[in-house]
Design an enzyme around this catalytic site. Structure first.
Site, PDB file in Angstrom:
ATOM      1  N   HIS A 163      26.191   0.441 -31.807  1.00 18.07           N
ATOM      2  CA  HIS A 163      25.747   0.659 -30.606  1.00 18.07           C
ATOM      3  C   HIS A 163      25.676  -0.645 -29.637  1.00 18.07           C
ATOM      4  O   HIS A 163      25.113  -0.631 -28.674  1.00 18.07           O
ATOM      5  CB  HIS A 163      24.423   1.368 -30.533  1.00 18.07           C
ATOM      6  CG  HIS A 163      24.258   2.507 -31.439  1.00 18.07           C
ATOM      7  ND1 HIS A 163      24.805   3.793 -30.998  1.00 18.07           N
ATOM      8  CD2 HIS A 163      23.741   2.775 -32.484  1.00 18.07           C
ATOM      9  CE1 HIS A 163      24.479   4.224 -31.922  1.00 18.07           C
ATOM     10  NE2 HIS A 163      23.777   3.750 -33.160  1.00 18.07           N
ATOM     11  N   SER A 284      41.677 -18.370 -12.917  1.00 23.11           N
ATOM     12  CA  SER A 284      41.497 -17.778 -11.923  1.00 23.11           C
ATOM     13  C   SER A 284      41.767 -18.360 -10.569  1.00 23.11           C
ATOM     14  O   SER A 284      41.995 -19.646 -10.476  1.00 23.11           O
ATOM     15  CB  SER A 284      39.782 -17.704 -11.513  1.00 23.11           C
ATOM     16  OG  SER A 284      39.509 -17.210 -10.278  1.00 23.11           O
ATOM     17  N   LYS A 290      37.045 -20.813 -14.601  1.00 27.64           N
ATOM     18  CA  LYS A 290      37.204 -19.660 -15.303  1.00 27.64           C
ATOM     19  C   LYS A 290      38.394 -19.690 -16.338  1.00 27.64           C
ATOM     20  O   LYS A 290      39.445 -20.413 -16.184  1.00 27.64           O
ATOM     21  CB  LYS A 290      37.782 -18.544 -14.457  1.00 27.64           C
ATOM     22  CG  LYS A 290      36.604 -18.147 -13.460  1.00 27.64           C
ATOM     23  CD  LYS A 290      35.536 -17.342 -14.100  1.00 27.64           C
ATOM     24  CE  LYS A 290      35.852 -15.920 -14.900  1.00 27.64           C
ATOM     25  NZ  LYS A 290      36.114 -14.978 -13.866  1.00 27.64           N
ATOM     26  N   GLU A 297      43.041  -8.482 -22.815  1.00 27.43           N
ATOM     27  CA  GLU A 297      42.608  -7.316 -21.826  1.00 27.43           C
ATOM     28  C   GLU A 297      44.141  -6.680 -21.431  1.00 27.43           C
ATOM     29  O   GLU A 297      44.104  -5.284 -21.262  1.00 27.43           O
ATOM     30  CB  GLU A 297      42.165  -8.099 -20.384  1.00 27.43           C
ATOM     31  CG  GLU A 297      40.811  -8.592 -20.351  1.00 27.43           C
ATOM     32  CD  GLU A 297      40.588  -9.327 -19.088  1.00 27.43           C
ATOM     33  OE1 GLU A 297      39.307  -9.546 -19.306  1.00 27.43           O
ATOM     34  OE2 GLU A 297      41.192  -9.629 -18.225  1.00 27.43           O
TER      35      GLU A 297
END
Length: 468
Positions: A163, A284, A290, A297
């Protein structure tokens, strides 16, 4: 009809298809990819026509030599420009048109008793038979990286989650291998498709079969198939092998997506367990600090696209009447797209895993004493306390620790024995609070102890060695 292009049909038509229909109908930009398979099928078809005495030796030689030249020409053009500029509607028409330039009227004999229906179905199967091993190899490469990392990083202990909440400590290797086994099952499923795929439809004609006496078994053998389709109507309409592949691709994509999701979470600053290399990270445009896991992804996103393609093609098939319908032309576009996408995802995931760094200290910091609550219950179980009662007793211990504002490790021994005298000596109790001791108790096959993880590594290595 126009003579600007070579058409395999049109004798009874007085007008050209509209431009908008041609844009929708013409498949050459997609099925150019099948040119080798189309030529291979044509060579074997010509050979079978000759062997069955439906084609003279001279014509067979002309066709064979002409097809060799056509194949060489197309290869060169694709190397130079990446696409064919022919005006024909599909690769079948292109091959026959170019053959006509080399073999003249003899080329018109090649299509004797053959239909584009069984020709296209055969080309696609041949392409799949030769191409799917690349996916299998890429899967094995990824599994091999996971196994190697598991072997090298076997002493790293991390939080296991259910979970998305901290649950129990596990070896990092155990986590890696959990994904390795899912991918191993994918590889096994891909292998299982090969026998069903290796069934030759050529010789089925448009739908009724071949009107000339030919030996379909001999034809199939010359093309490298193990068997032939047993019903001509089924042969030209069935795309079960593509549905099976697309469904398989979507499942494999889901497995890659779940691995990507885990690694993306572990790479965040909040976790910091892994760091991706520059090769598989991006930055970024606004924030210089970043480091984004864009590769994973994209892999995660591709899982949804693969699932969508599998569902879309099944929807296309659902309402079709028997035998060939033009709707089936979309099979190759979706097949190639899913194949290419999945192969890229496998390579990106493999590269990411290969170059990724793990921080054992950060992994250790993710552990907390409360994760050993089940271990405390096992202490009582070994003293003869029923597990369900032990579970409630440890729950009471957790409440008491929370009330005092301390961890389970720092809760005084007296507090334990006041709740349940069967916790044993203080030394035995304190010995429970060891991450290594915790993972080492799970010695059953498939567990997270060193011996159990070593067993998994050996089994996967044996499988990789056997199949590669």
């Amino acid at each position: 009809m126009s003579t600007d292009r070579y058409q395999l049909w049109g004798g009874c038509f007085e007008e050209e298809p509209s431009d908008v229909l041609r844009r929708l109908n013409d498949s050459l930009p997609i099925d150019t990819r099948l040119f080798k398979e189309d030529i291979q099928g044509s060579r074997c078809w010509a050979k079978e026509l000759f062997t069955s005495k439906h084609l003279s030796y001279e014509d067979y030689v002309k066709i064979s030599e002409g097809l060799d030249k056509v194949e060489k020409d197309i290869e060169e053009e694709l190397k130079q420009g990446g696409s064919l500029k022919d005006s024909e509607e599909d690769i079948h028409s292109v091959v026959e048109c170019r053959l006509f330039k080399y073999a003249g009227d003899t080329a018109l004999r090649l299509h004797t008793a053959r239909s584009r229906n069984d020709q296209s179905a055969t080309d696609t199967k041949l392409w799949m038979i030769s191409s799917l091993p690349r996916l299998y190899s890429a899967l094995c490469d990824l599994i091999s990286v996971l196994v190697s990392r598991a072997e090298n990083e076997i002493d790293v202990i991390v939080s296991g989650y259910t979970h998305l909440q901290r649950a129990q400590p596990v070896r990092w290797s155990h986590f890696l291998l959990s994904h390795g086994w899912a991918l191993r099952d994918d590889a096994t499923r891909l292998e299982e498709q090969s026998n069903r795929l290796s069934c030759c439809p050529l010789g089925s004609g448009a739908l009724a079969g071949c009107a000339l006496p030919i030996d379909r078994n001999r034809l199939a053998n010359s093309l490298g198939f193990k068997d032939i389709t047993q019903n001509s109507m089924f042969a030209v309409s069935s795309r079960d092998h593509i549905v099976e592949f697309l469904n398989w691709s979507s499942l494999c994509g889901i497995h890659l997506s779940r691995l990507a999701e885990d690694l993306i979470i572990y790479s965040s600053r909040e976790f910091g367990i892994v760091r991706f290399s520059d090769q598989f990270s991006t930055g970024s445009s606004l924030m210089p600090q970043k480091r984004n896991p864009d590769g994973l992804e994209l892999v995660r996103g591709a899982g949804g696209l693969l699932l969508g393609d599998a569902f879309a093609f099944s929807c296309t098939l659902k309402g079709l009447p028997s035998t060939y319908n033009k709707d089936l032309q979309s099979d190759k576009e979706i097949l190639f797209r899913s194949y290419d996408r999945l192969l890229d995802c496998l390579k990106v995931t493999t590269g990411t895993m290969l170059t990724m760094k793990v921080d054992p200290e950060k992994a250790l910091k993710s552990l907390e004493p409360e994760m050993l609550a089940t271990d405390l219950a096992y202490v009582l179980v070994r003293q003869g306390v029923p597990f369900r009662r032990a579970h409630h007793i440890v729950g009471a211990v957790l409440r008491r620790a929370s009330t005092l504002g301390v961890s389970l490790r720092d809760l005084p021994y007296q507090e334990y024995t006041d709740i349940c005298p069967q916790f044993g000596t203080e030394e035995e109790l304190r010995g429970t609070f060891s991450w290594v001791k915790s993972v080492e108790q799970y010695t059953s096959l498939g567990g997270t102890s060193r011996v159990a993880v070593d067993d998994q590594i050996k089994k996967l290595r044996t499988w990789l060695t056997k199949d590669n």
